[in-house]
Each structure stands twice: as C-alpha cells, then as structure tokens.
Design an enzyme around this catalytic site. Structure first.
Site, PDB file in Angstrom:
ATOM      1  N   HIS A   1      13.937  49.759  -7.363  1.00 33.20           N
ATOM      2  CA  HIS A   1      13.699  49.822  -8.803  1.00 33.20           C
ATOM      3  C   HIS A   1      14.783  50.679  -9.441  1.00 33.20           C
ATOM      4  CE1 HIS A   1      12.221  52.725 -11.896  1.00 33.20           C
ATOM      5  NE2 HIS A   1      11.951  51.613 -12.541  1.00 33.20           N
TER       6      HIS A   1
ATOM      7  N   ASN B   1      16.030  52.043 -13.596  1.00 29.54           N
ATOM      8  CA  ASN B   1      15.778  52.034 -15.025  1.00 29.54           C
ATOM      9  C   ASN B   1      16.729  53.011 -15.697  1.00 29.54           C
ATOM     10  OD1 ASN B   1      14.199  53.612 -17.375  1.00 29.54           O
ATOM     11  ND2 ASN B   1      13.555  51.480 -17.364  1.00 29.54           N
TER      12      ASN B   1
ATOM     13  N   ARG C   1      17.515  54.293 -19.895  1.00 35.52           N
ATOM     14  CA  ARG C   1      16.929  54.095 -21.208  1.00 35.52           C
ATOM     15  C   ARG C   1      17.329  55.203 -22.197  1.00 35.52           C
ATOM     16  NH1 ARG C   1      13.392  55.892 -17.445  1.00 35.52           N
ATOM     17  NH2 ARG C   1      12.322  57.859 -17.893  1.00 35.52           N
TER      18      ARG C   1
ATOM     19  N   HIS D   1      -3.577  59.798  -4.569  1.00 34.75           N
ATOM     20  CA  HIS D   1      -4.760  59.350  -3.829  1.00 34.75           C
ATOM     21  C   HIS D   1      -4.411  58.874  -2.421  1.00 34.75           C
ATOM     22  CE1 HIS D   1      -2.987  55.786  -5.595  1.00 34.75           C
ATOM     23  NE2 HIS D   1      -3.756  55.010  -4.865  1.00 34.75           N
TER      24      HIS D   1
END
Length: 304
Positions: free
Chosen positions: A108, A110, A112, A177
């Site tokens: 991934h 990104n 911005r 979790h």
C-alpha cells in the site's frame, strides 16, 4: 506572502499515477488498467485505475482523488476545530497491490495534501503519506530492502525522518485486537509542515517517487516462487487481517466515506478474494507459523 501552490502537487500526483500504472503494466503479459473518472457533486472528483485478473496481480488499484468543498466532514472538523468554517481541498494518490503469488507481499502507498482556506486568514495545510509492506511468508531480505529504500529516500531531508516515520508506521498499522502489525511496516506520516510548504512537499514527493524502487525488486525475487493450494489458502486467510484493519482502523477509509468520495474507489484496497476461519492456527514450526513472530515491530536494518 503565500507561497503555497497545491496545483504543483496536483500535477505531480497525476504524473506519478501514470508512471506507476505504466510500469506495472509492463510486468503483465495481457492485463491492463481500466480507468473510471468520477465527479463529486459537492466539488472535485478523481480517477480510479483498476487492473484485475492479471498473471502477476490479482487486483491492483491506483487512484487519484481531488475533492473540495465549503465545509469539512465530521471526521476532520471534530478533531481540528480550527478548521471549522473553512473551505477545503484534499488531494492524494492511493494504491493497493494484491499479487496472485502468496510469496509476493501485498503493498500500500499513499501521498496526500490537505489545504483549507478562509477569507482574510492564512491557509492551514499539511501533507501526509507513506508506504507499507504486508507479506504472507517471511523473508528478511525483502523487509530489509524495503526499509533500506525508505531510509535512502528520506535521508537527504534529514537523518531523523526515517526512524520517526518508521515508528509512526509501526504504531499506525497495528491491529490491537490481534496484537500484531499489519505487515513489516515501512514509513508513515501525517500533519507534515516541516520547513514550509515547498520542503514538506519535497519530502512527500521523495516518498512517492521511491515506491517502485522498494517494491519492484521484491516482485522480481518472488514472482517465480512455486506455490500450491496450501499457500494460496493461507494467503486468503491472512488477507482477512488486511480487511479488518482497513474497515476498523484506517482513517483514510473513514474520511473518504464521510466526505462523499466514490465508494468503489475508497474500498478498492480490499482484496478480491479472502476467507475467514474462526479459531484456526497454523501448524507449529511451519512456514506459516513463523509469520506471527515476523509481524512484530523491530529495527529491520539491524535484524539478523
């Protein structure tokens, strides 16, 4: 004097999208990116590029969004009350690559810019971004190459950026979790305004421009690695963790939905095929079992 020029960053984003898509298509014998342009009624729009069912990539999405509006979505203004009443422009490139071979990691990236204005006031702006790597089978040399490339991209801007952004990535891409990181990390940053607009933009561009140098060598090293149904089923199982993070914790997903972005583009990060198997655990001592220990924050460049 206002030296902010969001248009310069916007032009760079468009160039980066084209460069990345062209490079990835060269790795595929037949599959090509399909382009969908969209407009947002409140202002702005974007271009989604999606490659499906390739020999190398089961799914690859490389999207640009450039949205604007007179007021901010709740996810932004609630955390930053100083933005209330300002018009805004948010632009970025986001990509997620899901390879077919389980021995090639998902990745991934990104980059911005957020820019908000109000009459008679100085603009409020910041850059953000980064990239991370999510392997299904642990290879130390891949993780070290990935992090070495990230350090090289940032070190000309200052020696502290890589360790700072690396730690930020470890904290952000974490599933509490599950008590594990999403992958082997990389670099991640937000609210960047160091050195003024031009320098902060340059840092962000160094991240985006270095992505392919980090990922392509890993593809070449692993794309011919043989695999069977066992490895494929483990890949699908681990993809479930990717889905869990993106739907439960990813701030970009939340912002995109609340700001009225294109749903298909926002959720392109989700893998095309995935499975959940409650209570399953890999056989002790197996390659699959080794992944859990691998997915813990560490200093990859010093690891043995």
């Amino acid at each position: 004097m206002n030296n902010n020029h969001p248009e310069v960053f916007q032009d760079w984003l468009l160039h980066l999208q084209q460069q990345i898509c062209s490079t990835l298509e060269q790795l595929e014998p037949d599959a090509r990116f399909q382009t969908t342009s969209w407009q947002r009624p409140e202002g702005g729009g974007g271009e989604s590029r999606l490659l499906r069912d390739g020999e190398l990539f089961e799914q690859a999405g490389v999207n640009i969004s450039i949205i604007e509006g007179d007021s901010l979505p709740a996810s932004a203004s609630a955390a930053r009350p100083q933005l209330e009443g300002r018009s805004f422009r948010a632009m970025g490139l986001s990509l997620v690559l899901h390879p077919r071979n389980p021995f090639i990691p998902t990745t991934h990236m990104n980059v911005r810019l957020f820019h908000a204005e109000a009459a008679g006031k100085e603009p409020i702006w910041w850059f953000g971004g980064g990239y991370d790597l999510t392997p299904y089978y642990p290879f130390l040399e891949d993780a070290q190459h990935w992090h070495r490339n990230a350090r090289t991209a940032l070190e000309r801007h200052g020696a502290d950026y890589y360790p700072r952004f690396k730690e930020w990535c470890d904290r952000y891409f974490f599933l509490p979790h599950r008590d594990e990181t999403r992958g082997v990390g990389g670099i991640f940053f937000d609210d960047l305004d160091d050195g003024g607009f031009s320098e902060a933009m340059s840092i962000t561009q160094s991240v985006g421009d270095s992505f392919l140098d980090g990922y392509l060598p890993i593809i070449e090293r692993r794309r011919q690695h043989p695999y069977g149904d066992r490895e494929r089923q483990f890949q699908l199982y681990r993809r479930g963790r990717y889905v869990e993070f993106n739907l439960l914790f990813d701030r970009g997903t939340l912002f995109g939905i609340q700001s009225g972005g294109r749903t298909e583009a926002i959720l392109m990060s989700l893998p095309p095929v995935v499975r959940w198997q409650s209570g399953w655990s890999p056989e002790k001592g197996s390659e699959e079992d080794q992944l859990s220990d691998f997915l813990q924050p560490r200093e990859w460049l010093e690891a043995q």
